[in-house]
Design a protein around this motif. Structure first.
Motif, PDB file in Angstrom:
ATOM      1  N   ARG A 136      -4.539   7.857 -10.429  1.00  0.00           N
ATOM      2  CA  ARG A 136      -3.799   9.071 -10.767  1.00  0.00           C
ATOM      3  C   ARG A 136      -4.609  10.336 -10.481  1.00  0.00           C
ATOM      4  O   ARG A 136      -4.033  11.417 -10.307  1.00  0.00           O
ATOM      5  N   GLU A 143      -0.255  10.682  -8.256  1.00  0.00           N
ATOM      6  CA  GLU A 143       0.880  10.285  -9.083  1.00  0.00           C
ATOM      7  C   GLU A 143       1.848   9.381  -8.329  1.00  0.00           C
ATOM      8  O   GLU A 143       2.326   8.372  -8.856  1.00  0.00           O
ATOM      9  N   GLN A 144       2.174   9.753  -7.070  1.00  0.00           N
ATOM     10  CA  GLN A 144       3.116   8.949  -6.289  1.00  0.00           C
ATOM     11  C   GLN A 144       2.572   7.550  -6.018  1.00  0.00           C
ATOM     12  O   GLN A 144       3.293   6.555  -6.125  1.00  0.00           O
ATOM     13  N   HIS A 146       0.241   5.938  -7.713  1.00  0.00           N
ATOM     14  CA  HIS A 146       0.148   5.178  -8.964  1.00  0.00           C
ATOM     15  C   HIS A 146       1.527   4.687  -9.395  1.00  0.00           C
ATOM     16  O   HIS A 146       1.681   3.541  -9.873  1.00  0.00           O
ATOM     17  N   GLY A 147       2.573   5.526  -9.245  1.00  0.00           N
ATOM     18  CA  GLY A 147       3.910   5.106  -9.634  1.00  0.00           C
ATOM     19  C   GLY A 147       4.428   3.957  -8.784  1.00  0.00           C
ATOM     20  O   GLY A 147       4.972   2.973  -9.312  1.00  0.00           O
ATOM     21  N   GLY A 148       4.272   4.059  -7.458  1.00  0.00           N
ATOM     22  CA  GLY A 148       4.712   2.976  -6.588  1.00  0.00           C
ATOM     23  C   GLY A 148       3.932   1.702  -6.803  1.00  0.00           C
ATOM     24  O   GLY A 148       4.497   0.595  -6.796  1.00  0.00           O
ATOM     25  N   TRP A 149       2.612   1.843  -7.011  1.00  0.00           N
ATOM     26  CA  TRP A 149       1.756   0.673  -7.257  1.00  0.00           C
ATOM     27  C   TRP A 149       2.165  -0.007  -8.571  1.00  0.00           C
ATOM     28  O   TRP A 149       2.256  -1.243  -8.655  1.00  0.00           O
ATOM     29  N   SER A 150       2.400   0.763  -9.593  1.00  0.00           N
ATOM     30  CA  SER A 150       2.781   0.198 -10.899  1.00  0.00           C
ATOM     31  C   SER A 150       4.127  -0.507 -10.812  1.00  0.00           C
ATOM     32  O   SER A 150       4.321  -1.583 -11.400  1.00  0.00           O
ATOM     33  N   LEU A 151       5.069   0.109 -10.059  1.00  0.00           N
ATOM     34  CA  LEU A 151       6.369  -0.535  -9.903  1.00  0.00           C
ATOM     35  C   LEU A 151       6.234  -1.874  -9.181  1.00  0.00           C
ATOM     36  O   LEU A 151       6.864  -2.866  -9.571  1.00  0.00           O
ATOM     37  N   ASP A 154       4.810  -4.421 -11.614  1.00  0.00           N
ATOM     38  CA  ASP A 154       5.740  -4.872 -12.664  1.00  0.00           C
ATOM     39  C   ASP A 154       6.911  -5.651 -12.080  1.00  0.00           C
ATOM     40  O   ASP A 154       7.313  -6.682 -12.632  1.00  0.00           O
ATOM     41  N   ALA A 159      10.546  -2.896  -6.232  1.00  0.00           N
ATOM     42  CA  ALA A 159       9.776  -1.998  -5.359  1.00  0.00           C
ATOM     43  C   ALA A 159      10.189  -2.171  -3.904  1.00  0.00           C
ATOM     44  O   ALA A 159      10.310  -1.186  -3.156  1.00  0.00           O
ATOM     45  N   GLN A 162      13.503  -0.440  -3.445  1.00  0.00           N
ATOM     46  CA  GLN A 162      13.419   1.016  -3.483  1.00  0.00           C
ATOM     47  C   GLN A 162      12.826   1.578  -2.187  1.00  0.00           C
ATOM     48  O   GLN A 162      13.277   2.610  -1.685  1.00  0.00           O
TER      49      GLN A 162
END
Length: 382
Positions: A136, A143-144, A146-151, A154, A159, A162
């Motif tokens: 992050r 932010e982008q 980290h968000g894509g990686w986290s998705l 999970d 992912a 999307q």
């Protein structure tokens, strides 16, 4: 006296008029014959060019590779009893093996990795590790990413759904790039075979180059033929040689740090080195990856290694580029880069040769002007 100029009339006898008419007809006939011969010669040259056009790039590459391989060829030739054909065949096999072996292994590894990845995604066994919180903190894209990686960590299927448009574009680009690389590899392999023929008949090729140089430029023709040969060797050492060394060192670092797709990134570093683009474009992201996955001391050591790889060309290029060529290194470098921009990989060598010859002719013109000025300034002896 009349102020009008006198008009002189020439009167020809019938025999003289017949002679003038015959001479005019002879000139017209000769002009027509010359025009027809020139047209036939031009048509023949254009026809030959059209026939050879599909092979010109391969032939030029073969000549370049033959000149670049001349030093090791001469070394092997002396140890094989000056058997030109056998030595050329052996060197061609070695060059083909050096080219095709890593390419085949890399292709097989890429296909195997892609198949295994696809299968593991289908059966749900592939797991993406959680995104580190330090991601992050990356500027602009933290932010982008980290968000894509986290998705993906999970819910990988979500992912993929999307980001499916971006993945399709990336896959299409990868396939087209792989096809282009395959065609380029095939053309390069054929060029190596052509280079083997040039090496097998290197004595005849050298004599042909000298005769052609004398025919085109007189006494200095042989000098320019030798200058072109030494320029190609210099560019091969200073551009391709340094790029290969950088790629080798970078590849060692990728393998030691277990970078995913190490072989692919090594190949990309090699291509970037050839086109004179800093390998930092690949090394910097791998340094960021190592800082997020490895311990700090290991990451710092890899950072130092990456800096050394990125700066090695600043040490080797002045040593290798321009060696054996009596012109400044900047002339060869500008010719190689400008030639690559205008005509592609072949332009690396053709552009350097053209610039070196142009520089030599310019300096010769400058010296001749200085000599003329010195002679004009010398006082005449009584």
């Amino acid at each position: 006296m009349s102020r009008w100029p006198a008009i002189v009339y020439h009167h020809y006898s019938p025999d003289q008029e017949l002679t003038v008419q015959q001479s005019t007809e002879d000139h017209v006939t000769r002009s027509i014959e010359i025009f027809i011969r020139l047209a036939l010669i031009i048509a023949l040259v254009v026809w030959c060019f059209q026939i050879l056009q599909p092979f010109i790039t391969t032939i030029v590459w073969g000549m370049i590779i033959a000149i670049a391989l001349q030093p090791p060829f001469n070394w092997m030739l002396a140890r094989m009893g000056y058997r030109y054909g056998l030595t050329a065949a052996l060197l061609t096999v070695i060059a083909m093996a050096a080219l095709l072996t890593p390419a085949i292994e890399l292709s097989a590894a890429m296909v195997q990795s892609a198949s295994a990845l696809t299968e593991s995604i289908r059966d749900g066994s592939y797991e993406v590790p959680p995104a580190p919180m330090r991601v992050r903190e990356w500027p602009f894209i933290g932010e982008q990413v980290h968000g894509g990686w986290s998705l993906a960590s999970d819910n990988l299927q979500a992912a993929l759904q999307q980001y499916s448009p971006q993945l399709r574009k990336a896959a299409s680009w990868t396939l087209s790039a792989a096809a282009g690389a395959g065609l380029g590899l095939l053309q390069f392999a054929i060029s190596i075979i052509v280079a083997g023929f040039f090496l097998a008949y290197s004595r005849n090729s050298a004599e042909f180059a000298r005769r052609l140089g004398r025919r085109l430029a007189g006494e200095t023709g042989e000098k320019y033929a030798a200058l072109a040969s030494s320029t190609v060797t210099s560019v091969a050492q200073g551009v391709l040689g340094v790029a290969f060394i950088q790629a080798l060192l970078a590849g060692i670092g990728f393998v030691v740090m277990d970078i995913p797709g190490a072989g692919v990134w090594t190949l990309v570093v090699l291509i970037l080195g050839i086109v004179q683009v800093s390998p930092g474009l690949i090394i910097i992201p791998t340094v960021i990856y190592v800082f997020t996955t490895a311990s700090t001391p290991v990451a710092i050591a890899y950072l130092i290694w990456g800096l050394a790889v990125g700066l090695v060309d600043n040490i080797l290029k002045p040593i290798l580029l321009g060696r054996g060529v009596p012109v400044p290194m900047a002339v060869i470098f500008l010719g190689a880069i400008g030639g690559f921009i205008t005509t592609g990989f072949v332009g690396l060598f053709v552009g350097a040769v053209v610039m070196v010859m142009g520089y030599d002719l310019f300096m010769l013109w400058m010296k001749s002007g200085e000599t003329s000025d010195a002679i004009a300034a010398t006082p005449e002896q009584e």
